[in-house]
Motif scaffolding. Structure first.
Motif, short mmCIF file in Angstrom:
data_model
loop_
_atom_site.label_atom_id
_atom_site.label_comp_id
_atom_site.label_asym_id
_atom_site.label_seq_id
_atom_site.Cartn_x
_atom_site.Cartn_y
_atom_site.Cartn_z
N ASP A 9 0.82 -1.22 0.00
CA ASP A 9 0.00 0.00 0.00
C ASP A 9 0.85 1.27 0.00
O ASP A 9 0.70 2.13 0.86
N HIS A 11 0.81 3.51 -2.47
CA HIS A 11 -0.06 4.60 -2.94
C HIS A 11 0.72 5.77 -3.55
O HIS A 11 0.45 6.94 -3.22
N ASP A 50 -1.87 -1.60 -4.34
CA ASP A 50 -2.03 -0.17 -4.17
C ASP A 50 -0.65 0.49 -4.39
O ASP A 50 -0.13 1.22 -3.55
N HIS A 150 -3.23 -8.69 -2.95
CA HIS A 150 -3.62 -7.45 -2.30
C HIS A 150 -4.77 -7.63 -1.30
O HIS A 150 -4.66 -7.29 -0.13
N HIS A 190 -3.83 -4.19 1.66
CA HIS A 190 -5.16 -3.60 1.45
C HIS A 190 -5.77 -2.95 2.69
O HIS A 190 -6.42 -1.92 2.57
N HIS A 192 -4.38 -1.72 5.56
CA HIS A 192 -3.61 -0.72 6.30
C HIS A 192 -3.65 -1.01 7.80
O HIS A 192 -3.66 -0.09 8.62
FE LIG Z 1 -4.30 0.78 0.24
#
Ligand SMILES: [Fe+2]
Ligand SMILES: [Fe+2]
Length: 277
Positions: A9, A11, A50, A150, A190, A192
């Protein structure tokens, strides 16, 4: 024994933009720097989705350029924030039959990266085509398998998160069941959140992620919990007969958190302080 690093993640977004008040590009750099300094002996890094926040081509370009400087093999999975067709243009070698799914041979283990992405939804999907690919891979596996993906296959017990979990977990689980004893561990992202548990008898784990941090808010049925907990990645030590997974909260250290060393090194002194009643 093999050591692997799981980063999740990240991002990546437009330089200068923040998510949850944090800079994803800077935090991904910090995660890589910390992981390489402390765990440079790892065999590989897996980034479990992500990768980009909005699936922008510039994010994948940044990622490709950044990864070119990393002295370990890095393997990528797609998350709901990614855009598969944009990703595929920048990482064509990772695509099989139109999905970002592939096998990586590690020392004594096989890693399978699964694609749980679906168009137009944050939830995960695992269609017949992907299940057939996994079925073939598990059937041909000549070593214990580690799965990287994920979406979480097990509900968290948190309403909003459970709407966007892996919705085809039964299909995935049935393939795993058909090859009982082959899959040794599942690594996902996914949420967090730091998570562990089991799915169809297979242990899984997930670290918090390198940027924005969640919070398991069981009283909030309408929205996701978030927090200011430290940015994290995972390190897994995978032996012939066991697996240990650490969540390394690098953000604590990067933000000046103190790491104390106890005891001083004088074992007699330590025993006197802690064992002698
Ligand atoms: Fe995420
Ligand atoms: Fe996600």
């Amino acid at each position: 024994m093999t050591k692997i690093i799981q980063i999740t993640d990240i991002h990546i977004t437009t330089p200068g933009n923040t998510i949850g008040g944090r800079d994803p590009i800077a935090n991904f750099d910090r995660a890589l720097e910390h992981a390489l300094a402390q765990h440079g002996d790892a065999e590989a890094i897996f980034v479990t989705g992500d990768l980009s926040d909005w699936g922008d081509a510039s994010d994948y370009l940044h990622l490709r350029e950044r990864l070119a400087t990393v002295p370990l093999p890095v393997h990528l999975a797609l998350g709901n924030h990614d855009e598969r067709h944009v990703f595929a243009r920048h990482f064509p070698d990772l695509m099989t039959d139109g999905f970002c799914q592939y096998r990586v041979d590690l020392k004594g283990h096989i890693a399978l990266v699964l694609d749980t992405w679906a168009a137009g939804t944050h939830a995960g999907r695992f269609c017949e085509a992907r299940a057939a690919w996994l079925d073939g891979q598990l059937g041909a596996a000549d070593a214990p398998v580690l799965l990287f993906m994920h979406h979480n296959p097990v509900p968290l017990g948190l309403g909003p998160m459970d709407k966007i979990m892996q919705l085809d977990a039964d299909r995935l689980g049935d393939v795993i069941d058909r090859h009982r004893g082959v899959v040794k561990h599942i690594f996902h992202g996914h949420c967090h959140l730091p998570l562990s548990g089991s799915f169809r008898g297979v242990p899984f784990s997930a670290p918090r992620g390198t940027n924005h941090a969640g919070w398991a808010d069981f009283n909030n049925t309408a929205a996701f919990g978030s927090s200011d907990l430290p940015e994290s990645y995972a390190v897994a030590l995978i032996g012939d007969r066991d697996v240990m997974v650490h969540m390394i909260e690098f953000g604590y250290q990067a933000n000046g958190g103190t790491i104390r060393s106890e005891p001083s090194g004088d074992k007699a002194e330590w025993d006197r302080l802690t064992m002698v009643r």
